[in-house]
Motif scaffolding. Structure first.
Motif, PDB file in Angstrom:
ATOM      1  N   MET A   1      74.892  19.363  -1.905  1.00  0.00           N
ATOM      2  CA  MET A   1      74.700  18.610  -3.140  1.00  0.00           C
ATOM      3  C   MET A   1      73.239  18.257  -3.348  1.00  0.00           C
ATOM      4  SD  MET A   1      77.533  18.285  -4.816  1.00  0.00           S
ATOM      5  CE  MET A   1      77.143  16.946  -5.893  1.00  0.00           C
ATOM      6  N   THR A   2      72.613  17.862  -2.330  1.00  0.00           N
ATOM      7  CA  THR A   2      71.220  17.460  -2.465  1.00  0.00           C
ATOM      8  C   THR A   2      70.334  18.646  -2.833  1.00  0.00           C
ATOM      9  OG1 THR A   2      70.942  17.759  -0.094  1.00  0.00           O
ATOM     10  CG2 THR A   2      71.496  15.520  -0.887  1.00  0.00           C
ATOM     11  N   ARG A   3      70.596  19.780  -2.194  1.00  0.00           N
ATOM     12  CA  ARG A   3      69.786  20.960  -2.494  1.00  0.00           C
ATOM     13  C   ARG A   3      70.000  21.423  -3.925  1.00  0.00           C
ATOM     14  NH1 ARG A   3      70.390  24.680   2.991  1.00  0.00           N
ATOM     15  NH2 ARG A   3      69.335  23.192   4.408  1.00  0.00           N
ATOM     16  N   GLU A   4      71.237  21.440  -4.377  1.00  0.00           N
ATOM     17  CA  GLU A   4      71.520  21.853  -5.753  1.00  0.00           C
ATOM     18  C   GLU A   4      70.894  20.886  -6.745  1.00  0.00           C
ATOM     19  OE1 GLU A   4      75.840  23.945  -4.850  1.00  0.00           O
ATOM     20  OE2 GLU A   4      75.697  22.142  -6.124  1.00  0.00           O
ATOM     21  N   ALA A   5      70.940  19.582  -6.464  1.00  0.00           N
ATOM     22  CA  ALA A   5      70.342  18.591  -7.370  1.00  0.00           C
ATOM     23  C   ALA A   5      68.839  18.755  -7.427  1.00  0.00           C
ATOM     24  CB  ALA A   5      70.697  17.181  -6.904  1.00  0.00           C
ATOM     25  N   VAL A   6      68.229  19.010  -6.271  1.00  0.00           N
ATOM     26  CA  VAL A   6      66.768  19.213  -6.250  1.00  0.00           C
ATOM     27  C   VAL A   6      66.387  20.439  -7.042  1.00  0.00           C
ATOM     28  CG1 VAL A   6      64.823  19.742  -4.748  1.00  0.00           C
ATOM     29  CG2 VAL A   6      66.440  17.956  -4.088  1.00  0.00           C
ATOM     30  N   GLY A   7      67.176  21.523  -6.893  1.00  0.00           N
ATOM     31  CA  GLY A   7      66.891  22.754  -7.648  1.00  0.00           C
ATOM     32  C   GLY A   7      66.989  22.530  -9.155  1.00  0.00           C
ATOM     33  N   ILE A   8      68.007  21.794  -9.556  1.00  0.00           N
ATOM     34  CA  ILE A   8      68.165  21.526 -11.011  1.00  0.00           C
ATOM     35  C   ILE A   8      67.007  20.710 -11.547  1.00  0.00           C
ATOM     36  CG2 ILE A   8      69.583  20.308 -12.697  1.00  0.00           C
ATOM     37  CD1 ILE A   8      72.035  21.117 -10.961  1.00  0.00           C
ATOM     38  N   TRP A   9      66.607  19.713 -10.764  1.00  0.00           N
ATOM     39  CA  TRP A   9      65.477  18.882 -11.206  1.00  0.00           C
ATOM     40  C   TRP A   9      64.189  19.684 -11.284  1.00  0.00           C
ATOM     41  CZ3 TRP A   9      65.483  14.506 -13.640  1.00  0.00           C
ATOM     42  CH2 TRP A   9      66.541  13.620 -13.536  1.00  0.00           C
ATOM     43  N   LEU A  10      63.992  20.578 -10.361  1.00  0.00           N
ATOM     44  CA  LEU A  10      62.788  21.418 -10.409  1.00  0.00           C
ATOM     45  C   LEU A  10      62.779  22.304 -11.660  1.00  0.00           C
ATOM     46  CD1 LEU A  10      62.440  22.471  -6.641  1.00  0.00           C
ATOM     47  CD2 LEU A  10      60.953  20.939  -7.943  1.00  0.00           C
ATOM     48  N   ILE A  11      63.944  22.889 -11.983  1.00  0.00           N
ATOM     49  CA  ILE A  11      64.023  23.744 -13.186  1.00  0.00           C
ATOM     50  C   ILE A  11      63.740  22.937 -14.443  1.00  0.00           C
ATOM     51  CG2 ILE A  11      65.596  25.108 -14.603  1.00  0.00           C
ATOM     52  CD1 ILE A  11      66.962  25.969 -11.970  1.00  0.00           C
ATOM     53  N   VAL A  12      64.276  21.707 -14.495  1.00  0.00           N
ATOM     54  CA  VAL A  12      64.040  20.844 -15.667  1.00  0.00           C
ATOM     55  C   VAL A  12      62.580  20.499 -15.795  1.00  0.00           C
ATOM     56  CG1 VAL A  12      64.507  18.559 -16.606  1.00  0.00           C
ATOM     57  CG2 VAL A  12      66.381  19.931 -15.694  1.00  0.00           C
ATOM     58  N   LEU A  13      61.932  20.197 -14.656  1.00  0.00           N
ATOM     59  CA  LEU A  13      60.511  19.864 -14.702  1.00  0.00           C
ATOM     60  C   LEU A  13      59.658  21.038 -15.167  1.00  0.00           C
ATOM     61  CD1 LEU A  13      60.168  17.725 -11.411  1.00  0.00           C
ATOM     62  CD2 LEU A  13      59.963  16.916 -13.784  1.00  0.00           C
ATOM     63  N   VAL A  14      59.999  22.227 -14.704  1.00  0.00           N
ATOM     64  CA  VAL A  14      59.231  23.426 -15.113  1.00  0.00           C
ATOM     65  C   VAL A  14      59.371  23.665 -16.604  1.00  0.00           C
ATOM     66  CG1 VAL A  14      59.100  25.927 -14.878  1.00  0.00           C
ATOM     67  CG2 VAL A  14      59.274  24.482 -12.845  1.00  0.00           C
ATOM     68  N   LEU A  15      60.602  23.582 -17.094  1.00  0.00           N
ATOM     69  CA  LEU A  15      60.812  23.779 -18.534  1.00  0.00           C
ATOM     70  C   LEU A  15      60.105  22.706 -19.347  1.00  0.00           C
ATOM     71  CD1 LEU A  15      64.620  24.752 -18.540  1.00  0.00           C
ATOM     72  CD2 LEU A  15      62.654  26.261 -18.907  1.00  0.00           C
ATOM     73  N   TYR A  16      60.105  21.467 -18.840  1.00  0.00           N
ATOM     74  CA  TYR A  16      59.434  20.378 -19.541  1.00  0.00           C
ATOM     75  C   TYR A  16      57.925  20.614 -19.594  1.00  0.00           C
ATOM     76  CZ  TYR A  16      57.820  15.693 -20.690  1.00  0.00           C
ATOM     77  OH  TYR A  16      57.202  14.631 -21.271  1.00  0.00           O
ATOM     78  N   GLU A  17      57.375  21.106 -18.506  1.00  0.00           N
ATOM     79  CA  GLU A  17      55.941  21.375 -18.461  1.00  0.00           C
ATOM     80  C   GLU A  17      55.557  22.493 -19.431  1.00  0.00           C
ATOM     81  OE1 GLU A  17      53.425  19.963 -16.969  1.00  0.00           O
ATOM     82  OE2 GLU A  17      54.655  18.374 -16.077  1.00  0.00           O
ATOM     83  N   ILE A  18      56.422  23.508 -19.453  1.00  0.00           N
ATOM     84  CA  ILE A  18      56.134  24.630 -20.361  1.00  0.00           C
ATOM     85  C   ILE A  18      56.176  24.154 -21.810  1.00  0.00           C
ATOM     86  CG2 ILE A  18      56.997  26.831 -21.220  1.00  0.00           C
ATOM     87  CD1 ILE A  18      57.904  27.410 -18.326  1.00  0.00           C
ATOM     88  N   ALA A  19      57.227  23.391 -22.113  1.00  0.00           N
ATOM     89  CA  ALA A  19      57.353  22.878 -23.486  1.00  0.00           C
ATOM     90  C   ALA A  19      56.213  21.934 -23.819  1.00  0.00           C
ATOM     91  CB  ALA A  19      58.695  22.171 -23.654  1.00  0.00           C
ATOM     92  N   PHE A  20      55.832  21.093 -22.903  1.00  0.00           N
ATOM     93  CA  PHE A  20      54.735  20.153 -23.147  1.00  0.00           C
ATOM     94  C   PHE A  20      53.410  20.883 -23.326  1.00  0.00           C
ATOM     95  CE2 PHE A  20      52.615  16.186 -23.113  1.00  0.00           C
ATOM     96  CZ  PHE A  20      51.434  16.377 -22.427  1.00  0.00           C
ATOM     97  N   ASP A  21      53.242  21.975 -22.508  1.00  0.00           N
ATOM     98  CA  ASP A  21      52.005  22.736 -22.595  1.00  0.00           C
ATOM     99  C   ASP A  21      51.865  23.400 -23.951  1.00  0.00           C
ATOM    100  OD1 ASP A  21      50.636  25.711 -21.234  1.00  0.00           O
ATOM    101  OD2 ASP A  21      49.583  23.813 -21.579  1.00  0.00           O
ATOM    102  N   VAL A  22      52.974  23.999 -24.430  1.00  0.00           N
ATOM    103  CA  VAL A  22      52.927  24.711 -25.707  1.00  0.00           C
ATOM    104  C   VAL A  22      52.737  23.746 -26.855  1.00  0.00           C
ATOM    105  CG1 VAL A  22      54.258  26.141 -27.283  1.00  0.00           C
ATOM    106  CG2 VAL A  22      54.289  26.632 -24.833  1.00  0.00           C
ATOM    107  N   SER A  23      53.506  22.649 -26.833  1.00  0.00           N
ATOM    108  CA  SER A  23      53.406  21.706 -27.942  1.00  0.00           C
ATOM    109  C   SER A  23      52.088  20.952 -27.906  1.00  0.00           C
ATOM    110  CB  SER A  23      54.576  20.729 -27.889  1.00  0.00           C
ATOM    111  OG  SER A  23      54.525  19.999 -26.671  1.00  0.00           O
ATOM    112  N   GLY A  24      51.568  20.717 -26.736  1.00  0.00           N
ATOM    113  CA  GLY A  24      50.326  19.992 -26.641  1.00  0.00           C
ATOM    114  C   GLY A  24      49.136  20.789 -27.103  1.00  0.00           C
ATOM    115  N   ARG A  25      49.165  22.108 -27.000  1.00  0.00           N
ATOM    116  CA  ARG A  25      48.055  22.942 -27.391  1.00  0.00           C
ATOM    117  C   ARG A  25      48.104  23.320 -28.862  1.00  0.00           C
ATOM    118  NH1 ARG A  25      45.038  25.169 -23.271  1.00  0.00           N
ATOM    119  NH2 ARG A  25      45.809  24.728 -21.176  1.00  0.00           N
ATOM    120  N   CYS A  26      49.099  22.995 -29.593  1.00  0.00           N
ATOM    121  CA  CYS A  26      49.164  23.299 -31.025  1.00  0.00           C
ATOM    122  C   CYS A  26      48.274  22.309 -31.768  1.00  0.00           C
ATOM    123  CB  CYS A  26      50.601  23.200 -31.530  1.00  0.00           C
ATOM    124  SG  CYS A  26      50.787  23.693 -33.255  1.00  0.00           S
ATOM    125  N   PRO A  27      47.307  22.791 -32.555  1.00  0.00           N
ATOM    126  CA  PRO A  27      46.395  21.866 -33.253  1.00  0.00           C
ATOM    127  C   PRO A  27      47.120  21.045 -34.303  1.00  0.00           C
ATOM    128  CG  PRO A  27      46.045  24.111 -33.991  1.00  0.00           C
ATOM    129  CD  PRO A  27      46.997  24.197 -32.846  1.00  0.00           C
TER     130      PRO A  27
END
Length: 408
Positions: A1-27
């Motif tokens: 359970m702990t490993r699966e939860a950590v994996g899910i959180w990592l995927i969410v963080l990566v997607l959040y970073e990607i979305a933040f990076d794209v939206s943040g760079r739009c003028p």
């Protein structure tokens, strides 16, 4: 359970970073998104004076149309980090000058739109660094006689419509050997020599409509050349072979239809002679009737042949002539009557003047005309009422007065 939860959180963080990076760079002056699977940034109608909008280097399609950009300097696009552009729209701006190295570093640029600007010339080597350029739109600029002689052998689609082009030199398209579509519509072309198109071996579509063609031999040779090369184009200078509406009315003969459907009857020569002798025997009355009908038909033909304008001219001339004659008669009568009345009045006045003023106190100073002849004796006898009797005493008194004045 702990490993699966950590994996899910990592995927969410990566997607959040990607979305933040794209939206943040739009003028802030642009709208970002995806367009035909490309990272797109639209900055239209923002009154921008340069291409520096703050767009990130991940943008692949940039729309800067309907702004106030006037100059593209050397290396300006590469310095702005737009090296991954595949689509660049700079239409409806005020661009009048482009540097020779303005597009250096844009090796992936495929479509470039420079239409509706103030360009009047382009350097021939300006697109040599852009090896992926396939579509170039230059419509509604003011090239006039400065048609750009571009060196871009990989270009396939060139648009030069509504550019005020009046003449295309023979060496204009030498550097566009792989061009497939060429648009020269709505210009000021009068002629286009086929020599200018011989270097375009891959040309499949040519737009030349909307030009004031002279429709001479050179223009017809151009159409024959395009047909022989299987190049699509809109026909120009088409000859109208069919007659017009009124020409059909004149050419139409109502007897043709009757002759086509009339049955053919073959008769022997004897039968034909009998029919002619039986039905066409001449009589005096019939001959006279035929003569009158022919005369009437000839007269009607003559009337029909005369133009109605001749009747108007003849009536006008007759009216002028009758007016001149009537005015001449009236003037002559007026002059004759006036002369006669003047002579009678003058004679009567000359006869009456010496006697009418005889008894007046101013008789001695009366004015007389020395050259006026005396009235004839016959008029005095026959019309005594018109003349006054002159007494001998007055004449003697006058004579004495004159003599006394002479002696004094």
């Amino acid at each position: 359970m702990t490993r699966e939860a950590v994996g899910i959180w990592l995927i969410v963080l990566v997607l959040y970073e990607i979305a933040f990076d794209v939206s943040g760079r739009c003028p802030s002056l642009c709208e970002c998104g995806t367009w035909y699977n490309l990272q797109h940034a639209s900055c239209t109608g923002r009154h921008l004076y340069s291409i520096h909008t703050g767009a990130s280097n991940i943008v692949q399609a940039l729309d800067l149309s309907n702004n106030s950009i006037s100059v593209l300097n050397n290396y300006e696009l590469a310095e702005a980090g737009l090296t991954r552009l595949k689509y660049l729209n700079l239409s409806v701006n005020a661009i009048s000058e482009i540097g020779l190295n303005a597009f250096n570093g844009l090796s992936e640029l495929t479509v470039l739109d420079l239409s509706k600007n103030h360009l009047y010339y382009l350097l021939s080597d300006i697109f040599m660094p852009v090896k992926s350029l396939r579509v170039l739109r230059l419509s509604k600029n003011n090239f006039n006689s400065h048609v750009p002689k571009l060196e871009c052998p990989w270009l396939m689609d060139l648009t030069l419509d509504s550019c005020q082009i009046s003449y295309v030199p023979a060496d204009t398209f030498i550097g566009l050997s792989r061009l497939r579509t060429l648009d020269l519509s709505n210009n000021l072309l009068i002629q286009l020599d086929t020599v200018a198109l011989e270097t375009l071996q891959f040309l499949r579509r040519l737009s030349i409509e909307g030009n004031p063609w002279t429709c001479d031999k050179l223009t017809f040779d151009l159409q024959i050349y395009l047909m022989r090369k299987n190049i699509q184009y809109h026909a120009i200078c088409v000859k109208n072979v069919e007659p017009k509406k009124f020409e059909k009315m004149i050419v139409y003969n109502p007897q043709v239809k009757y002759k086509k459907h009339r049955p053919l009857i073959n008769l022997n020569s004897n039968i034909m002679e009998n029919m002619t002798n039986k039905h066409f025997t001449s009589t005096p009355g019939r001959e006279n009737a035929c003569a009158t009908t022919t005369n009437e038909s000839n007269f009607m033909k003559m009337l029909n042949s005369i133009s109605p304008y001749w009747f108007l001219i003849a009536g006008f001339i007759l009216g002028i002539a009758s007016g001149m004659i009537s005015s001449y008669v009236w003037i002559t009568r007026k002059i004759c009557c006036s002369r006669q009345t003047d002579n009678d009045a003058q004679n009567i006045s000359l006869l009456q003047n010496p006697w009418l003023f005889e008894d007046s106190p101013l008789n001695d100073t009366a004015i007389s005309c020395p050259d006026t002849p005396p009235p004839p004796y016959r008029d005095v006898v026959l019309r005594p009422g018109l003349y006054c009797n002159v007494s001998v005493n007055t004449n003697l008194n006058n004579n004495v007065a004159t003599n006394s004045t002479e002696y004094t």
